[in-house]
Scaffold this active site. Structure first.
Site, PDB file in Angstrom:
ATOM      1  N   ASP A  30       4.614  22.022  12.975  1.00 32.90           N
ATOM      2  CA  ASP A  30       3.378  21.260  12.794  1.00 32.90           C
ATOM      3  C   ASP A  30       3.568  20.319  11.602  1.00 32.90           C
ATOM      4  OD1 ASP A  30       0.041  21.866  13.410  1.00 32.90           O
ATOM      5  OD2 ASP A  30       0.622  20.648  11.683  1.00 32.90           O
ATOM      6  N   ILE A  31       3.202  19.063  11.784  1.00 32.83           N
ATOM      7  CA  ILE A  31       3.400  18.039  10.755  1.00 32.83           C
ATOM      8  C   ILE A  31       2.693  18.410   9.444  1.00 32.83           C
ATOM      9  CG2 ILE A  31       1.412  16.537  11.322  1.00 32.83           C
ATOM     10  CD1 ILE A  31       4.740  14.951  11.089  1.00 32.83           C
ATOM     11  N   ASN A  86      -7.110  26.854  19.118  1.00 31.83           N
ATOM     12  CA  ASN A  86      -8.424  26.212  19.051  1.00 31.83           C
ATOM     13  C   ASN A  86      -8.735  25.541  20.390  1.00 31.83           C
ATOM     14  OD1 ASN A  86      -8.470  26.869  16.274  1.00 31.83           O
ATOM     15  ND2 ASN A  86      -7.390  24.991  15.752  1.00 31.83           N
ATOM     16  N   GLN A  93     -10.273  22.005  17.686  1.00 29.37           N
ATOM     17  CA  GLN A  93      -9.181  21.370  18.435  1.00 29.37           C
ATOM     18  C   GLN A  93      -9.202  19.861  18.190  1.00 29.37           C
ATOM     19  OE1 GLN A  93      -9.100  22.004  22.737  1.00 29.37           O
ATOM     20  NE2 GLN A  93      -6.973  21.345  22.861  1.00 29.37           N
ATOM     21  N   HIS A  99      -2.292  24.387  22.965  1.00 31.11           N
ATOM     22  CA  HIS A  99      -1.242  24.832  22.042  1.00 31.11           C
ATOM     23  C   HIS A  99      -1.650  26.070  21.270  1.00 31.11           C
ATOM     24  CE1 HIS A  99      -3.805  21.969  19.866  1.00 31.11           C
ATOM     25  NE2 HIS A  99      -3.577  22.712  18.807  1.00 31.11           N
ATOM     26  N   HIS A 101      -0.951  27.999  17.582  1.00 32.36           N
ATOM     27  CA  HIS A 101      -0.418  27.867  16.219  1.00 32.36           C
ATOM     28  C   HIS A 101       0.242  29.170  15.778  1.00 32.36           C
ATOM     29  CE1 HIS A 101      -2.748  24.222  14.842  1.00 32.36           C
ATOM     30  NE2 HIS A 101      -3.512  24.578  15.864  1.00 32.36           N
TER      31      HIS A 101
HETATM   32  P1  5GP Z   1      -5.507  21.582  16.573  1.00 33.69           P
HETATM   33  O1  5GP Z   1      -6.368  21.138  15.427  1.00 33.69           O
HETATM   34  O2  5GP Z   1      -5.745  20.717  17.797  1.00 33.69           O
HETATM   35  O3  5GP Z   1      -5.594  23.054  16.879  1.00 33.69           O
HETATM   36  O4  5GP Z   1      -4.008  21.368  16.096  1.00 33.69           O
HETATM   37  C1  5GP Z   1      -3.336  20.166  16.195  1.00 33.69           C
HETATM   38  C2  5GP Z   1      -2.214  20.223  15.212  1.00 33.69           C
HETATM   39  O5  5GP Z   1      -1.306  19.164  15.511  1.00 33.69           O
HETATM   40  C3  5GP Z   1      -2.635  20.030  13.747  1.00 33.69           C
HETATM   41  O6  5GP Z   1      -2.318  21.208  13.003  1.00 33.69           O
HETATM   42  C4  5GP Z   1      -1.829  18.821  13.285  1.00 33.69           C
HETATM   43  O7  5GP Z   1      -1.305  18.958  11.986  1.00 33.69           O
HETATM   44  C5  5GP Z   1      -0.723  18.738  14.316  1.00 33.69           C
HETATM   45  N1  5GP Z   1      -0.219  17.395  14.530  1.00 33.69           N
HETATM   46  C6  5GP Z   1      -0.962  16.262  14.663  1.00 33.69           C
HETATM   47  N2  5GP Z   1      -0.170  15.195  14.855  1.00 33.69           N
HETATM   48  C7  5GP Z   1       1.105  15.650  14.844  1.00 33.69           C
HETATM   49  C8  5GP Z   1       2.393  15.017  15.002  1.00 33.69           C
HETATM   50  O8  5GP Z   1       2.504  13.793  15.195  1.00 33.69           O
HETATM   51  N3  5GP Z   1       3.490  15.817  14.932  1.00 33.69           N
HETATM   52  C9  5GP Z   1       3.393  17.154  14.715  1.00 33.69           C
HETATM   53  N4  5GP Z   1       4.546  17.837  14.646  1.00 33.69           N
HETATM   54  N5  5GP Z   1       2.210  17.785  14.569  1.00 33.69           N
HETATM   55  C10 5GP Z   1       1.079  17.053  14.640  1.00 33.69           C
END
Ligand code: 5GP
Ligand code: ZN
Length: 132
Positions: A30-31, A86, A93, A99, A101
């Protein structure tokens, strides 16, 4: 799917630190690196979230997340791990490609906190009757 960031990571249009890949799943860092080793596990097929994905994919992704969580914990000397998912914006989300985590936890890590506050307004008895 067009304009999906994670689909672009799968197709290598966008680079990522991929730590595991097979025919159906991909795991990459995760970035945000909320904690060292914060990893996302995704199916290669695009699903929005749990309201869209099939049961077999859910079973397999969690089996994979379980294996990777243990490997990551060991390799990075973490003391524990949160595995979370999420679904929909209200639940946090932000990327609408299903996905999971994997968030390794370390003593004194201060970038993440998961707190379950007591909600005295919630009627547990009523909820039980709805759900049982
Ligand atoms: P969510 O909030 O949808 O559960 O998680 C999405 C995740 O994707 C976040 O933790 C965010 O840091 C990660 N993310 C967003 N953009 C990128 C990207 O361009 N590359 C990577 N590796 N992770 C990303
Ligand atoms: Zn996608």
């Amino acid at each position: 799917m067009e304009n999906c960031l994670f689909c672009k990571i799968i197709s290598n249009e966008i680079p990522a630190y991929k730590i595991y890949e097979d025919d159906d799943f991909l795991a990459f860092l995760d970035i945000s690196q909320t904690t060292k080793g914060h990893t996302l596990v995704i199916p290669k097929k695009h699903y929005r979230n749990i309201y869209d994905v099939d049961e077999d994919t859910v079973a397999k992704i969690h089996q994979l997340a379980f294996k990777l969580a243990k490997q990551i914990t060991k390799k990075l000397n973490a003391q524990g791990v949160n595995i979370l998912n999420n679904n929909e914006a209200i639940a946090g989300q932000t990327i609408f490609h299903y996905h999971v985590h994997i968030i390794p936890r370390y003593r004194d890590d201060d970038k993440i906190s998961i707190v379950f506050n007591e909600n005295i307004d919630s009627n547990i008895e009523e909820t039980y009757h709805i759900l049982k």
